[in-house]
Motif scaffolding. Structure first.
Motif, PDB file in Angstrom:
ATOM      1  N   ALA A  26      -4.936  -5.677  -4.000  1.00 28.69           N
ATOM      2  CA  ALA A  26      -5.014  -6.828  -4.893  1.00 28.69           C
ATOM      3  C   ALA A  26      -6.462  -7.147  -5.249  1.00 28.69           C
ATOM      4  N   GLN A  27      -7.370  -6.864  -4.333  1.00 23.91           N
ATOM      5  CA  GLN A  27      -8.779  -7.151  -4.578  1.00 23.91           C
ATOM      6  C   GLN A  27      -9.492  -5.994  -5.281  1.00 23.91           C
ATOM      7  N   SER A  28      -8.891  -4.835  -5.305  1.00 24.43           N
ATOM      8  CA  SER A  28      -9.553  -3.676  -5.900  1.00 24.43           C
ATOM      9  C   SER A  28      -9.277  -3.609  -7.392  1.00 24.43           C
ATOM     10  N   GLU A  29      -9.697  -2.525  -7.997  1.00 24.12           N
ATOM     11  CA  GLU A  29      -9.536  -2.365  -9.437  1.00 24.12           C
ATOM     12  C   GLU A  29      -8.101  -2.073  -9.839  1.00 24.12           C
ATOM     13  N   TYR A  30      -7.244  -1.707  -8.897  1.00 26.97           N
ATOM     14  CA  TYR A  30      -5.853  -1.419  -9.219  1.00 26.97           C
ATOM     15  C   TYR A  30      -5.058  -2.687  -9.459  1.00 26.97           C
ATOM     16  N   GLY A  31      -5.483  -3.757  -8.847  1.00 26.13           N
ATOM     17  CA  GLY A  31      -4.909  -5.065  -9.110  1.00 26.13           C
ATOM     18  C   GLY A  31      -3.452  -5.190  -8.741  1.00 26.13           C
ATOM     19  N   LEU A  32      -2.767  -5.963  -9.528  1.00 31.45           N
ATOM     20  CA  LEU A  32      -1.380  -6.308  -9.245  1.00 31.45           C
ATOM     21  C   LEU A  32      -0.457  -5.105  -9.341  1.00 31.45           C
ATOM     22  N   LEU A  33      -0.699  -4.213 -10.281  1.00 27.71           N
ATOM     23  CA  LEU A  33       0.160  -3.045 -10.450  1.00 27.71           C
ATOM     24  C   LEU A  33       0.143  -2.165  -9.205  1.00 27.71           C
ATOM     25  N   GLY A  34      -1.003  -1.944  -8.637  1.00 28.02           N
ATOM     26  CA  GLY A  34      -1.092  -1.142  -7.417  1.00 28.02           C
ATOM     27  C   GLY A  34      -0.359  -1.792  -6.260  1.00 28.02           C
ATOM     28  N   ALA A  35      -0.507  -3.102  -6.122  1.00 21.39           N
ATOM     29  CA  ALA A  35       0.183  -3.822  -5.053  1.00 21.39           C
ATOM     30  C   ALA A  35       1.696  -3.759  -5.232  1.00 21.39           C
ATOM     31  N   VAL A  36       2.163  -3.888  -6.468  1.00 21.54           N
ATOM     32  CA  VAL A  36       3.605  -3.827  -6.736  1.00 21.54           C
ATOM     33  C   VAL A  36       4.135  -2.427  -6.438  1.00 21.54           C
ATOM     34  N   LEU A  37       3.401  -1.404  -6.819  1.00 22.17           N
ATOM     35  CA  LEU A  37       3.864  -0.037  -6.571  1.00 22.17           C
ATOM     36  C   LEU A  37       3.917   0.290  -5.084  1.00 22.17           C
ATOM     37  N   VAL A  38       2.922  -0.123  -4.330  1.00 20.29           N
ATOM     38  CA  VAL A  38       2.949   0.109  -2.884  1.00 20.29           C
ATOM     39  C   VAL A  38       4.102  -0.669  -2.255  1.00 20.29           C
ATOM     40  N   SER A  39       4.347  -1.878  -2.725  1.00 23.08           N
ATOM     41  CA  SER A  39       5.478  -2.655  -2.226  1.00 23.08           C
ATOM     42  C   SER A  39       6.796  -1.956  -2.523  1.00 23.08           C
ATOM     43  N   LEU A  40       6.921  -1.377  -3.709  1.00 22.15           N
ATOM     44  CA  LEU A  40       8.144  -0.654  -4.058  1.00 22.15           C
ATOM     45  C   LEU A  40       8.341   0.580  -3.191  1.00 22.15           C
ATOM     46  N   VAL A  41       7.258   1.251  -2.839  1.00 19.99           N
ATOM     47  CA  VAL A  41       7.371   2.407  -1.946  1.00 19.99           C
ATOM     48  C   VAL A  41       7.911   1.957  -0.596  1.00 19.99           C
ATOM     49  N   PHE A  42       7.323   0.902  -0.031  1.00 22.35           N
ATOM     50  CA  PHE A  42       7.782   0.400   1.270  1.00 22.35           C
ATOM     51  C   PHE A  42       9.221  -0.099   1.189  1.00 22.35           C
ATOM     52  N   MET A  43       9.559  -0.795   0.123  1.00 19.22           N
ATOM     53  CA  MET A  43      10.919  -1.313  -0.016  1.00 19.22           C
ATOM     54  C   MET A  43      11.923  -0.179  -0.173  1.00 19.22           C
ATOM     55  N   GLY A  44      11.566   0.849  -0.912  1.00 23.30           N
ATOM     56  CA  GLY A  44      12.460   1.986  -1.089  1.00 23.30           C
ATOM     57  C   GLY A  44      12.720   2.726   0.210  1.00 23.30           C
ATOM     58  N   VAL A  45      11.667   2.903   0.995  1.00 19.15           N
ATOM     59  CA  VAL A  45      11.826   3.567   2.292  1.00 19.15           C
ATOM     60  C   VAL A  45      12.663   2.705   3.226  1.00 19.15           C
ATOM     61  N   ARG A  46      12.352   1.425   3.256  1.00 16.31           N
ATOM     62  CA  ARG A  46      13.053   0.503   4.161  1.00 16.31           C
ATOM     63  C   ARG A  46      14.525   0.353   3.789  1.00 16.31           C
TER      64      ARG A  46
END
Length: 60
Positions: free
Chosen positions: A19-39
């Motif tokens: 969230a603090q890096s240049e990837y911003g919200l999109l990067g955070a959402v994508l990482v969250s989707l990866v974790f949610m998909g695995v879980r």
């Protein structure tokens, strides 16, 4: 119990860094989707989010 707490802490750390890096919200959402998909046991969701995140990382 300890494993889930460690995973939650690691996830929180990664999401805060993204969230603090240049990837911003999109990067955070994508990482969250990866974790949610695995879980949730949805490999297509996790794989799709991981591929899009990899493309995002390659563009940077």
């Amino acid at each position: 119990m300890i494993q889930s707490e460690a995973l939650a802490t690691a996830t929180e750390f990664v999401l805060s860094m993204l969230a603090q890096s240049e990837y911003g919200l999109l990067g955070a959402v994508l990482v969250s989707l990866v974790f949610m998909g695995v879980r949730a046991g949805r490999p297509h969701l996790a794989l799709g989010a991981a591929v899009v995140f990899a493309v995002l990382m390659a563009q940077a």
